[in-house]
Scaffold this motif. Structure first.
Motif, PDB file in Angstrom:
ATOM      1  N   ASP A   1      -0.151  13.219  12.051  1.00 36.48           N
ATOM      2  CA  ASP A   1      -1.120  12.220  11.603  1.00 36.48           C
ATOM      3  C   ASP A   1      -2.338  12.880  10.966  1.00 36.48           C
TER       4      ASP A   1
ATOM      5  N   GLU B   1      -1.244  14.083   7.619  1.00 40.38           N
ATOM      6  CA  GLU B   1      -1.103  12.952   6.692  1.00 40.38           C
ATOM      7  C   GLU B   1      -2.455  12.557   6.124  1.00 40.38           C
TER       8      GLU B   1
ATOM      9  N   GLY C   1      -1.292  14.903   3.301  1.00 40.73           N
ATOM     10  CA  GLY C   1      -0.126  14.106   2.965  1.00 40.73           C
ATOM     11  C   GLY C   1       1.110  14.800   3.482  1.00 40.73           C
ATOM     12  N   LEU C   2       1.752  14.215   4.488  1.00 44.67           N
ATOM     13  CA  LEU C   2       2.889  14.885   5.125  1.00 44.67           C
ATOM     14  C   LEU C   2       4.024  15.129   4.137  1.00 44.67           C
TER      15      LEU C   2
END
Length: 561
Positions: free
Chosen positions: A329, A332, A336-337
């Protein structure tokens, strides 16, 4: 040694979740992007990898992915979005933390990497050394006179080192890749991150520290993590889980520190440091591919003490599942995963508690290592006269007294043979290998022998390498690991992100294959000691490392030769 070993084990297909999600393709912003290889990659249709993330969980057996129920958080993200290798094994015969962590991003076994154990006997100094011991450096940020540590005993490069070598940017410049390792254990932070890493952070006396090998002072953000005193905040609290509770001491001190670091809060410290590195070092946010290695060490302490069958291990597995998702998280939010190449694995597994094994009438038990040394000493006494023949022993390694052999004009090959024959007579010793058989290739051609060869380093290993029968351990309480058998060698291996084909892959692969696979996705040279192979069927085109392009040279004047 053959370039590729024969199939190692009967395939054991795991009932893992394998819902395939299509990979997201996120292009780098064009107008704001610096002049880097990312712009060229975008035009070619390649997705830039902004960050390489290694997530390792110490003593996380392969079956922990499903043993306690379906993954619910970070592990679910991995198994539904990643390439899941259900039959991944360690290729070295001594399965311990330092060896596993040194293999992850080097692809090298101890025979090449030089990391043969957590610690080993060093003949030149006549004492034991840790895998990261380095007397030429000091601990930064800690108190006391603890020995310095660095990656200098690692003889090969890591993936992070290769990214640094591939970059034309000056070391330390804002355009150079950044490589940072984080763990409670020094060896788990240092060995995966490599020689050229910008920092490795680990714990001493309850605080995160580093080595002067990397820097002379802790960054302010690390000091800020330490100032939160997460360990002290646990005084008088408790670890509650289904089936039990553990009370933490009411007062700060060494006992509280130990209890907290060897439970779920220990992993919270690692998570806090990883979040700090993402925020303050801007990993994956600078137009260049960075590397972050994160090793959750607390699971190992819990597993050693309580065993794989325990409610404590069940709870630790559930908690690290959630902690990994919280790390995702954070990524992300900042990177940005979909832009991150993720590798998830473990350094080794663990043996079930011997008492649990014998309760099921399965052979196994606790083994007294001293019996081996006694047998070796007695045999050499009988053959050559009474003396102290064993200079050091920590199974599987036995080091004979070379000075004594020279003094008595005893041929070392003969002494090793006598010692090996004696060790082999001890009940529950399965195999005893001499240095001569290993170095000269006089080994049986079976799988266990191959693993021993890969675990043996000519300069650092002992005169004998001893392998016990399956399910026997030298641990006097709890459980342990270190053998070539499946319960120690079968590990989880998942890769996820740009350039990776999601799905379940049941064929046998090795931890050695991870580094060359990641290097292939990134488009850089594999680490120089890599003995693995890129897992080609799990790779698809369209992903590359982001590295700055070399500066253009001025055009030559007319007439310039």
């Amino acid at each position: 040694m053959a370039a590729r070993r024969p199939p190692r084990r009967v395939l054991v297909t795991r009932a893992l979740l394998a819902l395939v999600m299509s990979a997201l393709v996120v292009a780098m912003p064009g107008a704001q992007a610096p002049r880097t290889a990312a712009t060229a990659a975008a035009r070619a249709g390649d997705q830039p990898v902004k960050l390489v993330l290694l997530v390792a969980v110490d003593q996380f057996r392969a079956d922990y992915l499903t043993r306690f129920g379906a993954p619910r958080a970070g592990l679910r993200t991995l198994v539904t979005r990643g390439a899941v290798f259900t039959n991944a094994y360690l290729e070295h015969g001594h399965t311990v933390t330092a060896v596993g962590h040194s293999t992850m991003l080097t692809g090298a076994t101890p025979s090449v990497s030089g990391i043969i154990a957590n610690s080993w006997y060093e003949r030149s100094t006549k004492g034991n050394v840790e895998s990261v011991t380095d007397a030429t450096v000091r601990i930064v940020g800690g108190e006391g006179s603890a020995p310095g540590v660095s990656p200098r005993r690692l003889l090969v490069t890591t993936l992070g080192d290769q990214l640094k070598l591939a970059s034309p940017a000056a070391p330390g410049s804002s355009e150079a890749p950044r490589v940072i390792g984080i763990s409670i254990k020094d060896r788990s932070a240092i060995l995966p991150s490599g020689h050229a890493a910008d920092a490795a952070y680990f714990v001493r006396n309850g605080k995160f520290v580093t080595s002067s090998y990397y820097r002379d002072a802790l960054p302010a953000w690390v000091e800020a993590v330490n100032a939160k005193d997460l360990i002290g905040s646990q005084a008088g609290k408790r670890w509650e889980f289904e089936g039990g509770v553990h009370e933490y001491p009411a007062e700060p001190g060494s006992r509280l520190t130990t209890d907290v670091l060897t439970g779920p809060v220990g992993n919270e410290l690692v998570l806090a440091m990883a979040a700090g590195a993402l925020e303050h070092e801007r990993l994956g946010q600078r137009g260049v591919t960075d590397v972050l290695t994160v090793s959750f060490s607390a699971n190992d302490s819990v597993g050693h003490k309580y065993g794989p069958e325990s409610p404590e291990v069940r709870d630790m597995t559930a908690q690290v599942d959630r902690q990994i998702q919280r790390l995702f998280d954070e990524i992300e939010k900042r990177v940005g995963l979909a832009n991150v190449l993720v590798a998830f694995t473990a350094d080794h597994g663990a043996l079930p508690l011997p008492e649990a094994i014998t309760a099921l009438r399965i052979p196994g038990g606790r083994f007294k290592a001293q019996l081996v040394q006694d047998a070796v000493e007695a045999a050499l006494d009988a053959r050559f006269g009474q003396a102290t023949w064993v200079e050091s022993m920590s199974l599987p390694q036995i080091y004979l007294n070379h000075a004594l052999l020279a003094e008595k004009k005893i041929e070392p090959v003969l002494a090793r043979r006598v010692a090996a024959e004696a060790a082999a007579t001890v009940p529950h010793v399965a195999r005893t290998y001499t240095r001569d058989a290993i170095v000269n290739g006089q080994m049986e051609g079976d799988h266990i022998s191959e693993l021993v060869v890969r675990a043996y380093h000519r300069e650092r290993s002992g005169d004998l390498f001893v392998v016990l029968e399956p399910n026997w351990t030298t641990a006097t309480t709890g459980t342990s690991h270190g053998t070539p058998y499946g319960y120690d060698a079968h590990i989880p291996l998942i890769i996820m992100g740009p350039g990776v084909k999601p799905g379940t892959y049941p064929r046998n692969v090795a931890l050695n294959d991870l580094a060359p696979t990641l290097a292939t996705v990134l488009g850089v040279e594999p680490p120089n000691g890599s003995q693995g192979h890129a897992i080609a069927d799990a790779i698809r085109g369209g992903a590359r490392a982001v590295l700055p392009l070399p500066a253009k040279k001025p055009a030559a004047h007319a007439g310039t030769p």
